[in-house]
Design a protein around this motif. Structure first.
Motif, short mmCIF file in Angstrom:
data_model
loop_
_atom_site.label_atom_id
_atom_site.label_comp_id
_atom_site.label_asym_id
_atom_site.label_seq_id
_atom_site.Cartn_x
_atom_site.Cartn_y
_atom_site.Cartn_z
N GLY A 230 0.81 -1.21 0.00
CA GLY A 230 0.00 0.00 0.00
C GLY A 230 0.84 1.26 0.00
O GLY A 230 2.04 1.27 -0.33
N GLU A 231 0.20 2.36 0.41
CA GLU A 231 0.86 3.66 0.38
C GLU A 231 1.99 3.75 1.40
O GLU A 231 2.98 4.46 1.17
N ASP A 232 1.88 3.06 2.53
CA ASP A 232 2.93 3.12 3.55
C ASP A 232 4.26 2.65 2.99
O ASP A 232 5.31 3.27 3.24
N MET A 233 4.24 1.56 2.26
CA MET A 233 5.49 1.05 1.68
C MET A 233 6.06 2.04 0.67
O MET A 233 7.27 2.30 0.66
N LYS A 234 5.22 2.64 -0.15
CA LYS A 234 5.71 3.56 -1.18
C LYS A 234 6.34 4.80 -0.56
O LYS A 234 7.45 5.23 -0.96
N VAL A 235 5.69 5.37 0.44
CA VAL A 235 6.24 6.56 1.09
C VAL A 235 7.52 6.22 1.85
O VAL A 235 8.48 7.00 1.87
N THR A 236 7.58 5.04 2.45
CA THR A 236 8.77 4.64 3.20
C THR A 236 9.98 4.48 2.29
O THR A 236 11.09 4.90 2.65
N VAL A 237 9.79 3.88 1.12
CA VAL A 237 10.91 3.73 0.18
C VAL A 237 11.46 5.09 -0.22
O VAL A 237 12.67 5.31 -0.27
N ILE A 238 10.57 6.03 -0.51
CA ILE A 238 11.01 7.37 -0.89
C ILE A 238 11.73 8.04 0.27
O ILE A 238 12.80 8.66 0.10
N ALA A 239 11.17 7.93 1.48
CA ALA A 239 11.75 8.59 2.65
C ALA A 239 13.14 8.04 2.97
O ALA A 239 14.02 8.80 3.40
N LEU A 240 13.36 6.74 2.79
CA LEU A 240 14.67 6.16 3.08
C LEU A 240 15.75 6.75 2.18
O LEU A 240 16.84 7.09 2.64
N GLY A 241 15.44 6.86 0.90
CA GLY A 241 16.43 7.45 -0.02
C GLY A 241 16.72 8.90 0.30
O GLY A 241 17.88 9.34 0.25
N VAL A 242 15.70 9.66 0.67
CA VAL A 242 15.89 11.07 1.00
C VAL A 242 16.68 11.20 2.30
O VAL A 242 17.59 12.03 2.41
N ALA A 243 16.36 10.39 3.31
CA ALA A 243 17.01 10.51 4.62
C ALA A 243 18.50 10.26 4.53
O ALA A 243 19.30 10.96 5.19
N VAL A 244 18.92 9.30 3.74
CA VAL A 244 20.35 9.01 3.63
C VAL A 244 21.09 10.19 3.01
O VAL A 244 22.15 10.60 3.50
N ASN A 245 20.54 10.77 1.94
CA ASN A 245 21.18 11.93 1.33
C ASN A 245 21.25 13.11 2.29
O ASN A 245 22.27 13.81 2.36
N MET A 246 20.17 13.35 3.00
CA MET A 246 20.16 14.45 3.96
C MET A 246 21.17 14.21 5.07
O MET A 246 21.90 15.13 5.49
N TYR A 247 21.24 12.99 5.59
CA TYR A 247 22.15 12.70 6.69
C TYR A 247 23.61 12.88 6.25
O TYR A 247 24.39 13.56 6.94
N ILE A 248 23.99 12.28 5.13
CA ILE A 248 25.40 12.30 4.71
C ILE A 248 25.89 13.73 4.52
O ILE A 248 26.96 14.11 5.02
N ASN A 249 25.13 14.56 3.83
CA ASN A 249 25.60 15.91 3.53
C ASN A 249 25.51 16.84 4.73
O ASN A 249 26.42 17.64 4.97
N THR A 250 24.44 16.74 5.51
CA THR A 250 24.33 17.59 6.69
C THR A 250 25.36 17.20 7.75
O THR A 250 25.98 18.07 8.38
N TYR A 251 25.58 15.91 7.94
CA TYR A 251 26.57 15.45 8.90
C TYR A 251 27.98 15.89 8.48
O TYR A 251 28.78 16.35 9.32
N ALA A 252 28.28 15.78 7.20
CA ALA A 252 29.60 16.22 6.72
C ALA A 252 29.79 17.71 6.92
O ALA A 252 30.88 18.17 7.28
N SER A 253 28.75 18.48 6.71
CA SER A 253 28.85 19.92 6.92
C SER A 253 28.99 20.27 8.40
O SER A 253 29.76 21.17 8.76
N LEU A 254 28.30 19.54 9.24
CA LEU A 254 28.40 19.79 10.69
C LEU A 254 29.80 19.50 11.20
O LEU A 254 30.38 20.29 11.97
#
Length: 312
Positions: A177-201
């Motif tokens: 259902g929709e939960d799986m679809k949103v979760t897949v998208i969120a996982l890809g976004v979260a990794v990109n956000m974490y790597i770049n923000t953490y490196a900047s910090l």
């Protein structure tokens, strides 16, 4: 009232100026050149001007409004020319005219805008959850050694595992259902956000932290005055990558037992060999991806207006 400049007063002014110039020469200071340019330009001046021009040419040049549209416009022109010349087989790749006509028909019967709204909702939710999760984990890992030891390792492991490789497990856990679809998208976004923000910090100059300690800033003021400005460049890089990742994940999840969305519309068109409908879907993905990236760029330029970079 301004006093008139009499010849006597002018003479005294010239005498004072001559005395000052004499004193400067006596102590070794070079005499100031008179305004108006008493010395003719020499070869050194010409060399300096040429050097300035060469230095100015090293940069990318002045930005042009809407200049980023030039590349897509050239692609459309090349596509139209190849289609008009008969180089492209319309059964394999429809021409621009056929695609525009198909898009008008899809809009007229409501299919296109209905599927677009569903896709925007999925991508928006995945982007929102991914940004919040990625930034929160980056702050925890970047401001605490304990947080770094607990968070960074699992996130680096997740970085090495594509989100699409986790689809079977996510389908097993969350269904299709929709939960799986949103979760897949969120996982890809979260990794990109974490790597770049953490490196900047972690790249914030330690002298800024020492200065904050000397000034005895509270934790909240330290975050607001040092951490946030220092991490914004990496945050925006991660956000741009996250936006792109949200559209990439959306393309995939909308072809897994979906009943709506742009990807579902394209999958149905594949069954009936409707290349024009497929291209309409691709153009929709491309337009939304380009527009969202341009929006993030605009916000980044405004938020980081204090920086002087090659991007302008």
């Amino acid at each position: 009232m301004t006093e008139a400049l009499t010849p006597a007063r002018a003479s005294r002014g010239i005498a004072v100026a001559d005395d000052r110039r004499t004193q400067d020469l006596a102590v070794g200071k070079p005499a100031a050149e008179p305004s108006g340019g008493g010395r003719p330009p020499g070869p050194g001046d010409r060399t300096d001007r040429e050097g300035d021009r060469r230095r100015r040419r090293l940069g990318p040049g002045r930005s042009v409004p809407f200049g980023r549209l030039l590349g897509p416009a050239l692609l459309i022109v090349a596509w139209w020319a190849a289609s008009a010349a008969g180089v492209l087989d319309p059964r394999i790749l429809s021409g621009p005219g056929s695609v525009v006509s198909t898009a008008v028909d899809l809009v007229a019967d409501g299919r296109l805008q209905g599927n677009v709204l569903i896709s925007l909702q999925r991508a928006g939710l995945g982007l929102l959850f991914g940004v919040v999760a990625g930034v929160t984990l980056a702050v925890v890992a970047g401001l605490s050694r304990t947080g770094e030891y607990l968070v960074d390792g699992p996130l680096q492991i997740k970085r090495a595992i594509p989100s699409l490789a986790m689809l079977p497990l996510l389908i097993l856990w969350l269904g299709i259902g929709e939960d799986m679809k949103v979760t897949v998208i969120a996982l890809g976004v979260a990794v990109n956000m974490y790597i770049n923000t953490y490196a900047s910090l972690t790249s914030i100059d330690s002298r800024h932290v020492e200065l904050a300690e000397v000034l005895r800033l509270s934790r909240w003021r330290f975050v607001r005055k040092v951490v946030v400005p220092g991490s914004l460049p990496g945050f925006f890089v991660g956000l741009r990558l996250g936006v792109t990742s949200s559209w990439l994940g959306l393309i995939v999840v909308e072809q897994i037992n979906a009943t709506s969305g742009i990807g579902y519309m394209m999958f149905q068109a594949q069954q009936y060999a409707q290349s024009d409908v497929i291209i309409v879907g691709l153009v929709a993905y491309g337009v939304f991806g380009f527009a969202s990236d341009a929006l993030v760029r605009a916000v980044e330029r405004r938020a980081l207006s204090w920086r002087r970079t090659l991007a302008g």
